[in-house]
Enzyme design. Sequence first.
Site, short mmCIF file in Angstrom:
data_model
loop_
_atom_site.label_atom_id
_atom_site.label_comp_id
_atom_site.label_asym_id
_atom_site.label_seq_id
_atom_site.Cartn_x
_atom_site.Cartn_y
_atom_site.Cartn_z
CG ASN A 85 68.62 -15.12 0.25
OD1 ASN A 85 69.77 -15.19 0.65
ND2 ASN A 85 67.80 -16.16 0.22
N GLY A 91 70.10 -13.45 -4.45
CA GLY A 91 69.25 -14.63 -4.64
C GLY A 91 67.83 -14.45 -4.12
CD GLN A 92 64.39 -9.72 -2.05
OE1 GLN A 92 65.31 -8.92 -2.20
NE2 GLN A 92 63.25 -9.40 -1.46
CG HIS A 98 61.85 -13.10 2.68
ND1 HIS A 98 61.67 -12.39 1.51
CD2 HIS A 98 62.67 -14.14 2.36
CE1 HIS A 98 62.33 -12.98 0.53
NE2 HIS A 98 62.96 -14.05 1.02
CG HIS A 100 65.49 -17.30 4.37
ND1 HIS A 100 64.84 -18.34 3.73
CD2 HIS A 100 65.56 -16.30 3.47
CE1 HIS A 100 64.55 -17.97 2.49
NE2 HIS A 100 64.98 -16.75 2.31
P1 AMP Z 1 64.16 -15.86 -1.23
O1 AMP Z 1 64.96 -16.59 -2.26
O2 AMP Z 1 65.00 -15.34 -0.10
O3 AMP Z 1 63.27 -14.80 -1.84
O4 AMP Z 1 63.27 -16.96 -0.55
C1 AMP Z 1 61.88 -17.03 -0.65
C2 AMP Z 1 61.45 -18.17 0.22
O5 AMP Z 1 60.05 -18.14 0.31
C3 AMP Z 1 61.86 -19.55 -0.28
O6 AMP Z 1 62.65 -20.21 0.69
C4 AMP Z 1 60.52 -20.24 -0.53
O7 AMP Z 1 60.57 -21.61 -0.22
C5 AMP Z 1 59.61 -19.47 0.39
N1 AMP Z 1 58.21 -19.48 -0.01
C6 AMP Z 1 57.71 -19.18 -1.22
N2 AMP Z 1 56.36 -19.27 -1.21
C7 AMP Z 1 56.02 -19.65 0.05
C8 AMP Z 1 54.79 -19.92 0.69
N3 AMP Z 1 53.62 -19.83 0.04
N4 AMP Z 1 54.80 -20.27 1.99
C9 AMP Z 1 55.97 -20.38 2.66
N5 AMP Z 1 57.17 -20.14 2.11
C10 AMP Z 1 57.20 -19.78 0.82
#
Ligand code: AMP
Length: 112
Positions: A85, A91-92, A98, A100
């Site tokens: 994302n 939707g980031q 990162h 997924h």
């Molecule tokens: P995005 O919308 O691509 O930025 O996704 C961020 C992702 O990080 C989401 O799927 C969250 O569930 C995940 N996330 C946020 N904080 C943590 C955390 N402390 N440990 C593991 N995953 C996390």
Amino acid sequence: MSSIFSKIIRKEIPADILHEDDVCLAFRDINPQAPVHFLVIPKKEISSLADLEKDDELVVGRCLLVASKVAAEEGLHNGYRLIANTLGDGGQEVPHLHFHIMGGRKLTWPPG
Ligand code: AMP
């Protein structure tokens, strides 16, 4: 920009870590959207895919290799999806690059 993922890298907050090396880290997503859902991040603070620089070529390559290795270790032999994302329309939410990796069920397409 420093984010919650920097704290995970520095072990200031816990995470379920699946892989760690000098370049990247893989850990389970805290809010899984599939039976297997983990993230692969570079240790270098890169805000998003849109902020990559030429020097980041090997970093991103390593992240993808780790994604492939951990996906196999997690038993995703029938396939999986890798998503980055990116920025607002993508939707980031966390401003640290990162990937997924999701699998363990049949995923639908297209995403919302
Ligand atoms: P995005 O919308 O691509 O930025 O996704 C961020 C992702 O990080 C989401 O799927 C969250 O569930 C995940 N996330 C946020 N904080 C943590 C955390 N402390 N440990 C593991 N995953 C996390």
